[in-house]
Design a protein around this motif. Structure first.
Motif, PDB file in Angstrom:
ATOM      1  N   LYS A   3      -3.427  -3.253  -3.995  1.00  0.00           N
ATOM      2  CA  LYS A   3      -3.798  -2.230  -4.971  1.00  0.00           C
ATOM      3  C   LYS A   3      -5.247  -1.792  -4.774  1.00  0.00           C
ATOM      4  N   VAL A   4      -6.130  -2.755  -4.504  1.00  0.00           N
ATOM      5  CA  VAL A   4      -7.535  -2.419  -4.243  1.00  0.00           C
ATOM      6  C   VAL A   4      -7.649  -1.527  -3.012  1.00  0.00           C
ATOM      7  N   ILE A   5      -6.924  -1.870  -1.961  1.00  0.00           N
ATOM      8  CA  ILE A   5      -6.967  -1.063  -0.735  1.00  0.00           C
ATOM      9  C   ILE A   5      -6.456   0.343  -1.003  1.00  0.00           C
ATOM     10  N   ALA A   6      -5.318   0.448  -1.692  1.00  0.00           N
ATOM     11  CA  ALA A   6      -4.750   1.770  -1.990  1.00  0.00           C
ATOM     12  C   ALA A   6      -5.719   2.615  -2.802  1.00  0.00           C
ATOM     13  N   ASN A   7      -6.336   2.026  -3.801  1.00  0.00           N
ATOM     14  CA  ASN A   7      -7.307   2.764  -4.602  1.00  0.00           C
ATOM     15  C   ASN A   7      -8.515   3.161  -3.771  1.00  0.00           C
ATOM     16  N   GLY A   8      -8.909   2.303  -2.832  1.00  0.00           N
ATOM     17  CA  GLY A   8     -10.016   2.635  -1.954  1.00  0.00           C
ATOM     18  C   GLY A   8      -9.724   3.832  -1.082  1.00  0.00           C
ATOM     19  N   LEU A   9      -8.457   3.985  -0.694  1.00  0.00           N
ATOM     20  CA  LEU A   9      -8.054   5.139   0.102  1.00  0.00           C
ATOM     21  C   LEU A   9      -7.943   6.386  -0.755  1.00  0.00           C
ATOM     22  N   LEU A  10      -7.277   6.243  -1.903  1.00  0.00           N
ATOM     23  CA  LEU A  10      -6.925   7.403  -2.712  1.00  0.00           C
ATOM     24  C   LEU A  10      -8.073   7.912  -3.572  1.00  0.00           C
ATOM     25  N   ARG A  11      -8.949   7.004  -3.974  1.00  0.00           N
ATOM     26  CA  ARG A  11     -10.031   7.420  -4.869  1.00  0.00           C
ATOM     27  C   ARG A  11     -11.422   7.078  -4.337  1.00  0.00           C
ATOM     28  N   GLY A  12     -11.470   6.306  -3.276  1.00  0.00           N
ATOM     29  CA  GLY A  12     -12.750   5.862  -2.766  1.00  0.00           C
ATOM     30  C   GLY A  12     -13.164   6.590  -1.502  1.00  0.00           C
ATOM     31  N   SER A  13     -13.935   5.889  -0.688  1.00  0.00           N
ATOM     32  CA  SER A  13     -14.532   6.503   0.498  1.00  0.00           C
ATOM     33  C   SER A  13     -13.946   5.968   1.790  1.00  0.00           C
ATOM     34  N   TYR A  14     -12.776   5.338   1.703  1.00  0.00           N
ATOM     35  CA  TYR A  14     -12.248   4.649   2.873  1.00  0.00           C
ATOM     36  C   TYR A  14     -11.242   5.478   3.672  1.00  0.00           C
ATOM     37  N   THR A  15     -11.567   6.739   3.857  1.00  0.00           N
ATOM     38  CA  THR A  15     -10.792   7.593   4.757  1.00  0.00           C
ATOM     39  C   THR A  15     -11.758   8.416   5.589  1.00  0.00           C
ATOM     40  N   GLN A  16     -11.359   8.710   6.803  1.00  0.00           N
ATOM     41  CA  GLN A  16     -12.110   9.607   7.675  1.00  0.00           C
ATOM     42  C   GLN A  16     -11.109  10.568   8.299  1.00  0.00           C
ATOM     43  N   PRO A  17     -11.383  11.894   8.252  1.00  0.00           N
ATOM     44  CA  PRO A  17     -12.597  12.544   7.771  1.00  0.00           C
ATOM     45  C   PRO A  17     -12.788  12.376   6.258  1.00  0.00           C
ATOM     46  N   PRO A  18     -14.012  12.645   5.789  1.00  0.00           N
ATOM     47  CA  PRO A  18     -14.314  12.451   4.368  1.00  0.00           C
ATOM     48  C   PRO A  18     -13.438  13.304   3.476  1.00  0.00           C
ATOM     49  N   ILE A  19     -13.400  12.925   2.207  1.00  0.00           N
ATOM     50  CA  ILE A  19     -12.639  13.678   1.223  1.00  0.00           C
ATOM     51  C   ILE A  19     -13.161  15.113   1.148  1.00  0.00           C
ATOM     52  N   ALA A  20     -12.264  16.058   1.201  1.00  0.00           N
ATOM     53  CA  ALA A  20     -12.658  17.467   1.158  1.00  0.00           C
ATOM     54  C   ALA A  20     -13.173  17.839  -0.238  1.00  0.00           C
ATOM     55  N   ASN A  21     -14.196  18.673  -0.249  1.00  0.00           N
ATOM     56  CA  ASN A  21     -14.698  19.199  -1.522  1.00  0.00           C
ATOM     57  C   ASN A  21     -13.839  20.387  -1.920  1.00  0.00           C
ATOM     58  N   SER A  22     -13.093  20.223  -2.990  1.00  0.00           N
ATOM     59  CA  SER A  22     -12.183  21.277  -3.429  1.00  0.00           C
ATOM     60  C   SER A  22     -12.067  21.242  -4.941  1.00  0.00           C
ATOM     61  N   THR A  23     -11.848  22.381  -5.528  1.00  0.00           N
ATOM     62  CA  THR A  23     -11.666  22.450  -6.982  1.00  0.00           C
ATOM     63  C   THR A  23     -10.217  22.690  -7.346  1.00  0.00           C
ATOM     64  N   ASN A  24      -9.343  22.728  -6.329  1.00  0.00           N
ATOM     65  CA  ASN A  24      -7.929  22.991  -6.589  1.00  0.00           C
ATOM     66  C   ASN A  24      -7.105  21.753  -6.281  1.00  0.00           C
ATOM     67  N   SER A  25      -6.110  21.533  -7.085  1.00  0.00           N
ATOM     68  CA  SER A  25      -5.169  20.445  -6.822  1.00  0.00           C
ATOM     69  C   SER A  25      -3.760  20.972  -7.022  1.00  0.00           C
ATOM     70  N   CYS A  26      -2.893  20.670  -6.051  1.00  0.00           N
ATOM     71  CA  CYS A  26      -1.521  21.152  -6.178  1.00  0.00           C
ATOM     72  C   CYS A  26      -0.636  20.137  -6.892  1.00  0.00           C
ATOM     73  N   LEU A  27      -1.227  19.073  -7.388  1.00  0.00           N
ATOM     74  CA  LEU A  27      -0.446  18.105  -8.150  1.00  0.00           C
ATOM     75  C   LEU A  27      -1.360  17.319  -9.075  1.00  0.00           C
ATOM     76  N   ILE A  45       0.830  -1.205   0.000  1.00  0.00           N
ATOM     77  CA  ILE A  45       0.000   0.000   0.000  1.00  0.00           C
ATOM     78  C   ILE A  45       0.861   1.251   0.000  1.00  0.00           C
ATOM     79  N   VAL A  46       1.914   1.254   0.793  1.00  0.00           N
ATOM     80  CA  VAL A  46       2.777   2.438   0.855  1.00  0.00           C
ATOM     81  C   VAL A  46       3.429   2.711  -0.497  1.00  0.00           C
ATOM     82  N   ASP A  47       3.701   1.668  -1.282  1.00  0.00           N
ATOM     83  CA  ASP A  47       4.275   1.852  -2.616  1.00  0.00           C
ATOM     84  C   ASP A  47       3.282   2.546  -3.541  1.00  0.00           C
ATOM     85  N   PHE A  48       2.023   2.117  -3.491  1.00  0.00           N
ATOM     86  CA  PHE A  48       1.009   2.732  -4.336  1.00  0.00           C
ATOM     87  C   PHE A  48       0.749   4.183  -3.936  1.00  0.00           C
ATOM     88  N   ILE A  49       0.797   4.463  -2.643  1.00  0.00           N
ATOM     89  CA  ILE A  49       0.588   5.837  -2.186  1.00  0.00           C
ATOM     90  C   ILE A  49       1.723   6.732  -2.666  1.00  0.00           C
TER      91      ILE A  49
END
Length: 396
Positions: free
Chosen positions: A355-379, A80-84
């Motif tokens: 890979k499934v777990i990493a994608n669940g963290l990075l693109r899914g709903s498996y983090t708390q607090p929830p993903i912030a609503n933002s229109t800006n990305s610094c990367l 997971i740390v590699d995918f992150i």
């Protein structure tokens, strides 16, 4: 451009989906990743810490899928740390004990060691845990991190202010840790009620480590919970039952063991909320490894996995494991395609599940607090794990 230091790692990565052909920015949101934990996160420290191991830890065919060699990772490929790290545009996080130069630590350092516990071996033995040997524990990993901070010109080439800025711009992965505090007593069939008594101390140690890191200047910490141990082949072998009610009907996993994992995770979630209230300027993100991994066990075909509860590398048992054979040692058996298996060696997930777990963290709903609503990305980032190019920038 929004400040990177205070942004959730998930918010940073999610917004990549808006770009059809994203390109890497010249400056990443996080300049380094520092990670702590056990074999779920260890990228090679074990072999350096336990030099008398003689290659018994994670030998070939470990590493066969991606690295095509054994790297000290307890899987067939990436963790997971590699995918992150990859998703953040950083090199794979090198094992702390594998090098000693500014270039080596340019992307951070990994202090995790296979077999590590949150609590010290002395504490565990005093509380009835039958440990055969001493292991690395979380306080030791923190001592190594402090030692690295003190080394001139490695992380902070100029002055204290530069070191403070480095901490603010770094992502800290605190775990997964605690699994081995439970594995030894549970797999030796110590009463689960006694093992549950360890949980407050395990979580308190994780909390103390987070507090120490914040005191040193950390501003963004990703803190994983435990995996669903009731779905792990070794547990399924040891606690095999003739009672249908002992298994989850949807997954075939052991009900009692998964309830134990959820117990630990609830305890950890409550503690993280207390820490957030004490440190309002710090982002403390819970990484729900349990929920992300359960996606595989509930719908394995969705991810191309045919045998979610079976080890690819191991023995002849029903779950691909046996009490006498271990992956990489002796007359072990090896599957043809690890991507179709939920477990690599009976204790650790396959790269496919990581890979499934990493994608669940990075693109899914498996983090708390929830993903912030933002229109800006610094990367702007490429798709997580999409490249098969060799990405290890350190020599093992």
């Amino acid at each position: 451009m929004a400040s990177c230091a205070s942004m959730s790692v998930v918010a940073v990565v999610l917004l990549v989906l808006a770009a059809a052909q994203p390109a890497r920015a010249d400056r990443a949101c996080y300049t380094r990743v520092f990670s702590f934990g056990d074999s779920i996160t260890d990228t090679g420290n074990y072999r350096f810490v336990f030099t008398n191991d003689n290659g018994a830890h994670a030998p070939w065919p470990y590493g066969e899928t991606y690295f095509h060699k054994a790297t000290g990772r307890s899987s067939d490929g990436r963790l997971i740390v590699d995918f992150i790290a990859d998703a953040l545009g950083l090199p794979f996080v090198p094992p702390y004990w594998g090098g000693h130069s500014t270039e080596y630590f340019a992307g951070g350092a990994n202090f995790a060691v296979g077999g590590a516990t949150a609590l010290s071996p002395e504490f565990l033995r005093e509380n009835g845990v039958p440990l055969a040997t001493d292991s690395v524990h979380l306080d030791m990993e923190m001592d190594w991190f402090r030692d690295l901070l003190k080394q001139p010109n490695l992380l902070c080439p100029d002055d204290f202010t530069d070191c403070t800025n480095m901490m603010k711009k770094s992502l800290f992965l605190v775990g997964e840790i605690g699994g081995n505090d439970y594995n030894e007593p549970l797999l030796s069939e110590m009463p689960i009620e006694m093992v549950r008594n360890l949980t407050p101390s395990v979580v308190a140690k994780i909390s103390a480590t987070i507090t120490d890191l914040i005191g040193l200047g950390a501003k963004t910490l990703l803190v994983p919970g435990n995996l669903p141990i009731g779905c792990i082949p070794n547990y399924l072998m040891v606690f095999k039952s003739d009672k249908k009610e002992d298994y989850e009907s949807e997954t075939g996993c052991l009900r009692l063991m998964n309830e134990f994992s959820k117990y630990h995770n609830r305890f950890l979630l409550d503690e993280l909320e207390k820490l957030r209230n004490l440190h309002s300027g710090v982002s403390i993100i819970y990484a729900d490894y349990y929920g992300a991994a359960m996606e595989v066990y509930l719908s394995p075909k969705k991810f191309g996995i045919d045998f979610p509860l079976v080890a690819c590398c191991g023995g002849e048992g029903f779950y691909g494991v046996s009490a006498t054979v271990r992956c990489g040692n002796g007359e072990y058996m090896l599957c043809d395609d690890p991507r179709k298996y939920g477990s690599w060696d009976g204790l650790h997930p396959s790269e496919a599940v990581y890979k499934v777990i990493a994608n669940g963290l990075l693109r899914g709903s498996y983090t708390q607090p929830p993903i912030a609503n933002s229109t800006n990305s610094c990367l702007q980032l490429p798709e997580t794990g999409s490249s098969d190019e060799e990405k290890v920038l350190y020599d093992l």
